[in-house]
Design a protein around this motif. Sequence first.
Motif, PDB file in Angstrom:
ATOM      1  N   ILE A  97       0.482  -0.702  -0.255  1.00  0.00           N
ATOM      2  CA  ILE A  97       0.264   0.201   0.343  1.00  0.00           C
ATOM      3  C   ILE A  97       1.037   1.105  -0.085  1.00  0.00           C
ATOM      4  O   ILE A  97       2.143   1.265   0.622  1.00  0.00           O
ATOM      5  CB  ILE A  97      -1.361   0.501   1.190  1.00  0.00           C
ATOM      6  CG1 ILE A  97      -2.029   1.191   1.435  1.00  0.00           C
ATOM      7  CG2 ILE A  97      -0.087   0.317   2.938  1.00  0.00           C
ATOM      8  CD1 ILE A  97      -3.273   1.551   1.815  1.00  0.00           C
ATOM      9  N   SER A  98       0.084   2.219  -0.457  1.00  0.00           N
ATOM     10  CA  SER A  98       1.273   3.526  -0.614  1.00  0.00           C
ATOM     11  C   SER A  98       0.489   4.737  -1.340  1.00  0.00           C
ATOM     12  O   SER A  98      -0.957   4.809  -2.064  1.00  0.00           O
ATOM     13  CB  SER A  98       2.242   3.739  -1.826  1.00  0.00           C
ATOM     14  OG  SER A  98       1.471   3.122  -3.313  1.00  0.00           O
ATOM     15  N   ARG A  99       0.635   5.351  -0.853  1.00  0.00           N
ATOM     16  CA  ARG A  99      -0.414   6.926  -0.506  1.00  0.00           C
ATOM     17  C   ARG A  99       0.610   7.783  -1.668  1.00  0.00           C
ATOM     18  O   ARG A  99       1.921   8.358  -1.396  1.00  0.00           O
ATOM     19  CB  ARG A  99      -0.571   7.663   0.752  1.00  0.00           C
ATOM     20  CG  ARG A  99       0.211   7.745   1.548  1.00  0.00           C
ATOM     21  CD  ARG A  99       0.326   7.831   2.998  1.00  0.00           C
ATOM     22  NE  ARG A  99       0.988   8.804   3.494  1.00  0.00           N
ATOM     23  CZ  ARG A  99       2.471   8.169   4.019  1.00  0.00           C
ATOM     24  NH1 ARG A  99       2.597   6.800   3.116  1.00  0.00           N
ATOM     25  NH2 ARG A  99       3.530   8.887   4.198  1.00  0.00           N
ATOM     26  N   ASP A 100       0.527   8.948  -2.294  1.00  0.00           N
ATOM     27  CA  ASP A 100       0.398  10.072  -2.594  1.00  0.00           C
ATOM     28  C   ASP A 100      -0.215  11.984  -1.911  1.00  0.00           C
ATOM     29  O   ASP A 100      -1.591  11.918  -2.248  1.00  0.00           O
ATOM     30  CB  ASP A 100       0.402   9.941  -4.412  1.00  0.00           C
ATOM     31  CG  ASP A 100       0.929  11.219  -5.081  1.00  0.00           C
ATOM     32  OD1 ASP A 100       0.911  12.542  -4.117  1.00  0.00           O
ATOM     33  OD2 ASP A 100       1.633  11.653  -5.480  1.00  0.00           O
ATOM     34  N   ASN A 101       0.440  12.214  -1.561  1.00  0.00           N
ATOM     35  CA  ASN A 101      -0.463  13.100  -0.296  1.00  0.00           C
ATOM     36  C   ASN A 101      -0.457  14.252  -1.368  1.00  0.00           C
ATOM     37  O   ASN A 101      -1.791  14.537  -1.467  1.00  0.00           O
ATOM     38  CB  ASN A 101       0.628  13.849   0.666  1.00  0.00           C
ATOM     39  CG  ASN A 101       0.533  12.049   1.752  1.00  0.00           C
ATOM     40  OD1 ASN A 101       0.415  11.111   1.730  1.00  0.00           O
ATOM     41  ND2 ASN A 101       1.468  12.797   2.997  1.00  0.00           N
ATOM     42  N   ALA A 102       0.053  14.018  -2.528  1.00  0.00           N
ATOM     43  CA  ALA A 102       0.243  15.476  -3.267  1.00  0.00           C
ATOM     44  C   ALA A 102      -1.661  15.647  -3.786  1.00  0.00           C
ATOM     45  O   ALA A 102      -2.136  16.000  -4.220  1.00  0.00           O
ATOM     46  CB  ALA A 102       1.447  16.052  -3.963  1.00  0.00           C
ATOM     47  N   LYS A 103      -1.818  13.963  -4.283  1.00  0.00           N
ATOM     48  CA  LYS A 103      -2.440  13.999  -5.388  1.00  0.00           C
ATOM     49  C   LYS A 103      -4.345  13.356  -4.217  1.00  0.00           C
ATOM     50  O   LYS A 103      -4.614  13.053  -5.025  1.00  0.00           O
ATOM     51  CB  LYS A 103      -2.088  12.951  -6.536  1.00  0.00           C
ATOM     52  CG  LYS A 103      -1.123  13.035  -7.262  1.00  0.00           C
ATOM     53  CD  LYS A 103      -0.635  12.504  -8.396  1.00  0.00           C
ATOM     54  CE  LYS A 103       0.082  12.752  -9.314  1.00  0.00           C
ATOM     55  NZ  LYS A 103       0.704  11.628 -10.415  1.00  0.00           N
ATOM     56  N   ASN A 104      -3.224  13.003  -3.073  1.00  0.00           N
ATOM     57  CA  ASN A 104      -4.756  12.641  -2.477  1.00  0.00           C
ATOM     58  C   ASN A 104      -4.704  11.487  -2.899  1.00  0.00           C
ATOM     59  O   ASN A 104      -6.312  10.571  -2.648  1.00  0.00           O
ATOM     60  CB  ASN A 104      -5.893  13.566  -2.488  1.00  0.00           C
ATOM     61  CG  ASN A 104      -5.943  14.072  -0.958  1.00  0.00           C
ATOM     62  OD1 ASN A 104      -4.812  13.777  -0.281  1.00  0.00           O
ATOM     63  ND2 ASN A 104      -7.284  14.602  -1.082  1.00  0.00           N
ATOM     64  N   THR A 105      -4.509  10.474  -3.120  1.00  0.00           N
ATOM     65  CA  THR A 105      -4.277   8.460  -3.437  1.00  0.00           C
ATOM     66  C   THR A 105      -4.033   7.861  -3.087  1.00  0.00           C
ATOM     67  O   THR A 105      -2.673   8.298  -2.273  1.00  0.00           O
ATOM     68  CB  THR A 105      -4.030   9.059  -5.009  1.00  0.00           C
ATOM     69  OG1 THR A 105      -2.652   8.960  -5.132  1.00  0.00           O
ATOM     70  CG2 THR A 105      -4.922   9.598  -6.362  1.00  0.00           C
ATOM     71  N   VAL A 106      -4.613   6.671  -2.594  1.00  0.00           N
ATOM     72  CA  VAL A 106      -4.089   5.295  -2.488  1.00  0.00           C
ATOM     73  C   VAL A 106      -4.075   4.804  -3.042  1.00  0.00           C
ATOM     74  O   VAL A 106      -4.818   4.073  -3.570  1.00  0.00           O
ATOM     75  CB  VAL A 106      -4.734   5.004  -0.723  1.00  0.00           C
ATOM     76  CG1 VAL A 106      -3.777   3.745  -0.027  1.00  0.00           C
ATOM     77  CG2 VAL A 106      -4.906   6.321   0.647  1.00  0.00           C
ATOM     78  N   ASP A 107      -3.123   4.255  -3.420  1.00  0.00           N
ATOM     79  CA  ASP A 107      -2.771   2.609  -4.172  1.00  0.00           C
ATOM     80  C   ASP A 107      -2.816   1.509  -3.334  1.00  0.00           C
ATOM     81  O   ASP A 107      -1.928   1.923  -2.588  1.00  0.00           O
ATOM     82  CB  ASP A 107      -1.366   2.815  -5.178  1.00  0.00           C
ATOM     83  CG  ASP A 107      -1.531   3.991  -6.174  1.00  0.00           C
ATOM     84  OD1 ASP A 107      -1.297   4.725  -7.388  1.00  0.00           O
ATOM     85  OD2 ASP A 107      -2.852   4.748  -5.968  1.00  0.00           O
ATOM     86  N   LEU A 108      -2.842   0.011  -4.033  1.00  0.00           N
ATOM     87  CA  LEU A 108      -2.920  -1.296  -3.735  1.00  0.00           C
ATOM     88  C   LEU A 108      -1.978  -2.055  -5.082  1.00  0.00           C
ATOM     89  O   LEU A 108      -2.525  -1.785  -5.846  1.00  0.00           O
ATOM     90  CB  LEU A 108      -3.966  -1.767  -3.090  1.00  0.00           C
ATOM     91  CG  LEU A 108      -3.926  -3.090  -2.160  1.00  0.00           C
ATOM     92  CD1 LEU A 108      -2.591  -2.519  -0.961  1.00  0.00           C
ATOM     93  CD2 LEU A 108      -4.951  -3.849  -2.403  1.00  0.00           C
ATOM     94  N   GLN A 109      -0.463  -2.320  -5.045  1.00  0.00           N
ATOM     95  CA  GLN A 109       0.700  -2.276  -5.353  1.00  0.00           C
ATOM     96  C   GLN A 109       0.124  -3.712  -5.147  1.00  0.00           C
ATOM     97  O   GLN A 109       0.104  -4.335  -4.573  1.00  0.00           O
ATOM     98  CB  GLN A 109       1.236  -2.362  -5.816  1.00  0.00           C
ATOM     99  CG  GLN A 109       2.076  -3.465  -6.846  1.00  0.00           C
ATOM    100  CD  GLN A 109       1.722  -3.379  -7.873  1.00  0.00           C
ATOM    101  OE1 GLN A 109       1.944  -1.371  -8.318  1.00  0.00           O
ATOM    102  NE2 GLN A 109       2.146  -3.966  -8.770  1.00  0.00           N
ATOM    103  N   MET A 110      -0.868  -5.959  -6.032  1.00  0.00           N
ATOM    104  CA  MET A 110      -0.552  -6.729  -6.083  1.00  0.00           C
ATOM    105  C   MET A 110       0.709  -7.205  -6.559  1.00  0.00           C
ATOM    106  O   MET A 110       0.230  -7.494  -8.153  1.00  0.00           O
ATOM    107  CB  MET A 110      -2.570  -6.854  -5.722  1.00  0.00           C
ATOM    108  CG  MET A 110      -3.534  -5.920  -4.936  1.00  0.00           C
ATOM    109  SD  MET A 110      -5.272  -6.832  -5.609  1.00  0.00           S
ATOM    110  CE  MET A 110      -5.069  -5.781  -6.890  1.00  0.00           C
TER     111      MET A 110
END
Length: 126
Positions: free
Chosen positions: A69-82
């Motif tokens: 799990i990772s987040r981009d605070n500038a873009k307000n996104t949270v990704d899940l790399q599976m």
Amino acid sequence: VQLQASGGGLVQAGGSLRISCAASGRTFSSYVMGWFRQAPGKEREFVAASTWIGGSAYYADSVKGRFTISRDNAKNTVDLQMNTLKPEDTAVYYCAVGRLALAGRQPSVPSKYEHWGQGTLVTVSS
């Protein structure tokens, strides 16, 4: 608060997929972002979570070492790399946000999260 999940699809076992959740409607500095999944006929289960500030990460044992799990605070996104996906990872994946005081203490408990996205379907074929 609005959460928009995207990136689901069909992938073969052993493959990889990255799903994303775009959050809007407030600042999330005191919040936890979580990913849950629900397979047909099963209860919703915890996958991963991350604090918005500091980036403390939590994982279900079933995905530890395969998902990130990772987040981009500038873009307000949270990704899940599976990675190394398995057929049993097939489910609708939901992103959710909860206050640090609640979800931060029990990140794997769905009821600690206040807002949920609509879900994105991940299908892993054998």
